[in-house]
Design an enzyme around this catalytic site. Structure first.
Site, PDB file in Angstrom:
ATOM      1  N   ARG A  89       1.041   4.318  -8.077  1.00  0.00           N
ATOM      2  CA  ARG A  89       1.644   4.991  -6.917  1.00  0.00           C
ATOM      3  C   ARG A  89       3.155   5.070  -7.074  1.00  0.00           C
ATOM      4  O   ARG A  89       3.777   6.099  -6.757  1.00  0.00           O
ATOM      5  CB  ARG A  89       1.266   4.236  -5.635  1.00  0.00           C
ATOM      6  CG  ARG A  89       1.748   4.906  -4.351  1.00  0.00           C
ATOM      7  CD  ARG A  89       1.377   4.077  -3.134  1.00  0.00           C
ATOM      8  NE  ARG A  89       1.748   4.765  -1.915  1.00  0.00           N
ATOM      9  CZ  ARG A  89       0.970   5.620  -1.248  1.00  0.00           C
ATOM     10  NH1 ARG A  89      -0.245   5.883  -1.723  1.00  0.00           N
ATOM     11  NH2 ARG A  89       1.388   6.206  -0.145  1.00  0.00           N
ATOM     12  N   THR A 133       0.805  -1.229   0.000  1.00  0.00           N
ATOM     13  CA  THR A 133       0.000   0.000   0.000  1.00  0.00           C
ATOM     14  C   THR A 133       0.833   1.271   0.000  1.00  0.00           C
ATOM     15  O   THR A 133       0.286   2.366  -0.150  1.00  0.00           O
ATOM     16  CB  THR A 133      -0.930   0.006   1.231  1.00  0.00           C
ATOM     17  OG1 THR A 133      -0.142  -0.191   2.419  1.00  0.00           O
ATOM     18  CG2 THR A 133      -1.967  -1.113   1.116  1.00  0.00           C
ATOM     19  N   ASP A 134       2.163   1.133   0.172  1.00  0.00           N
ATOM     20  CA  ASP A 134       3.024   2.311   0.120  1.00  0.00           C
ATOM     21  C   ASP A 134       4.233   2.024  -0.769  1.00  0.00           C
ATOM     22  O   ASP A 134       5.373   2.297  -0.400  1.00  0.00           O
ATOM     23  CB  ASP A 134       3.479   2.715   1.525  1.00  0.00           C
ATOM     24  CG  ASP A 134       4.153   4.094   1.543  1.00  0.00           C
ATOM     25  OD1 ASP A 134       3.893   4.893   0.625  1.00  0.00           O
ATOM     26  OD2 ASP A 134       4.940   4.356   2.466  1.00  0.00           O
ATOM     27  N   LEU A 135       3.977   1.470  -1.950  1.00  0.00           N
ATOM     28  CA  LEU A 135       5.062   1.166  -2.881  1.00  0.00           C
ATOM     29  C   LEU A 135       5.576   2.462  -3.487  1.00  0.00           C
ATOM     30  O   LEU A 135       4.887   3.115  -4.260  1.00  0.00           O
ATOM     31  CB  LEU A 135       4.576   0.215  -3.973  1.00  0.00           C
ATOM     32  CG  LEU A 135       5.657  -0.277  -4.941  1.00  0.00           C
ATOM     33  CD1 LEU A 135       6.711  -1.091  -4.204  1.00  0.00           C
ATOM     34  CD2 LEU A 135       5.037  -1.104  -6.066  1.00  0.00           C
ATOM     35  N   ASN A 180      11.086   2.807  -0.957  1.00  0.00           N
ATOM     36  CA  ASN A 180      10.889   1.467  -0.413  1.00  0.00           C
ATOM     37  C   ASN A 180      11.416   0.374  -1.333  1.00  0.00           C
ATOM     38  O   ASN A 180      11.043  -0.800  -1.204  1.00  0.00           O
ATOM     39  CB  ASN A 180       9.406   1.238  -0.105  1.00  0.00           C
ATOM     40  CG  ASN A 180       8.963   2.031   1.104  1.00  0.00           C
ATOM     41  OD1 ASN A 180       9.779   2.378   1.951  1.00  0.00           O
ATOM     42  ND2 ASN A 180       7.685   2.343   1.183  1.00  0.00           N
TER      43      ASN A 180
END
Length: 234
Positions: A203, A165-167, A171
Site C-alpha cells: 500500500r 491499514t492506511d499506511l 501519513n
C-alpha cells in the site's frame, strides 16, 4: 490512562500531558476563548491545532468518509466503550508510544453515546515543525539515510504487531531534526502473524507511485530499495 465517566459518555486522558479540564478540552470554543488555537488542517472535517500548557496538540472529531459519510457524517454504531474508535486509537497510540515507536502521544479521547450510536473525538500530540513526505518530496530529494530510517520506523511498528491499514506517504512525517513519525492510526489495530505486513508495504509503495503520477514527487525504485533495506535490518 485516567478515565472520567459522564452521564452519557466517557473520557480517557493522560494526566501527565493534559493540564486543562478534560471536560472542556474537546470544545474548540474553549481554546478560541483563550486565544490558544494555533492553526487548522482540512481533511475529513477540520483538525484544530491548539497550544496546551504542556504541549501543542491536534484536536480531531471522528467523521465518516465516502458516500456513506454524506448520509451519516459522524455517528457510529455503539458496541461497547472499549470498541469506540476514539478509545481504540488512544489505546493503540499509547502502546506504540510505550514501545518507542515515533507516533503522536495520545492525550485525551472522548465518546458520547446517543441511543444506539456514539460520536467521538481525540486529542493527541502535534508533531512540531514537521511535514509529510508528499510535501517534502514535491520540493526536494530525500537523502538515502532518511529512506533507510523510514523503513526502520515501519519495521518497528510491525514488530509491535500493529497493522496500519492506511499506511501511505501522507501519513509519514519528517520533523526538523530529521526524525521519522507515523500518524493517523484510526481504524488500525494489533494483529498476530506476519502475512499482513507485506500488504502494508504494498500500500505504501502504491501511494508513492500515485504521487509520482499526480504531483511528480522525487521518488524512484532506488529510494524504495533503501527503504526496504532499513525495514529488513534487525
Amino acid at each position: 490512562m485516567q478515565q472520567r465517566d459522564l452521564a452519557n459518555g466517557k473520557i480517557w486522558f493522560n494526566e501527565a500531558l493534559l493540564s486543562e479540564d478534560p471536560l472542556a478540552c474537546f470544545d474548540i470554543a474553549y481554546w478560541q476563548q483563550q486565544n490558544r488555537v494555533i492553526g487548522s488542517a482540512q481533511g475529513r472535517g477540520t483538525t484544530w491545532f491548539v497550544k496546551g500548557e504542556n504541549t501543542e496538540m491536534a484536536l480531531r472529531h471522528y467523521r465518516r468518509g465516502g458516500l456513506f459519510g454524506k448520509l451519516i457524517a459522524d455517528s457510529y454504531w455503539f458496541t461497547g466503550w472499549e470498541k469506540t474508535r476514539s478509545f481504540q486509537e488512544f489505546n493503540l497510540l499509547q502502546k506504540l508510544h510505550e514501545q518507542g515507536v515515533n507516533v503522536p502521544a495520545p492525550i485525551a479521547a472522548r465518546a458520547i453515546k446517543s441511543g444506539l450510536t456514539y460520536r467521538a473525538d481525540i486529542l493527541q500530540q502535534k508533531i512540531p515543525h514537521s511535514q509529510d513526505l508528499v510535501g517534502l518530496l514535491s520540493q526536494q530529494v530525500l537523502a538515502d539515510d532518511i529512506w533507510y530510517r523510514i523503513g526502520q520506523t515501519v519495521a518497528q511498528m510491525h514488530r509491535a504487531q500493529v497493522n496500519h491499514t492506511d499506511l501511505n506517504s501522507h501519513n509519514i512525517l519528517l520533523d526538523e531534526q530529521q526524525q521519522v513519525w507515523l500518524i493517523d492510526f484510526d481504524k488500525c489495530y494489533q494483529q498476530t502473524g506476519e502475512g499482513w505486513q507485506q500488504g502494508n508495504l504494498a500500500r505504501l509503495l502504491r501511494s508513492f507511485n500515485k504521487e509520482v503520477t499526480k504531483r511528480n514527487i522525487h521518488f524512484n525504485q532506488a529510494n524504495w530499495q533503501i527503504l526496504l533495506e532499513g525495514y529488513h535490518t534487525p
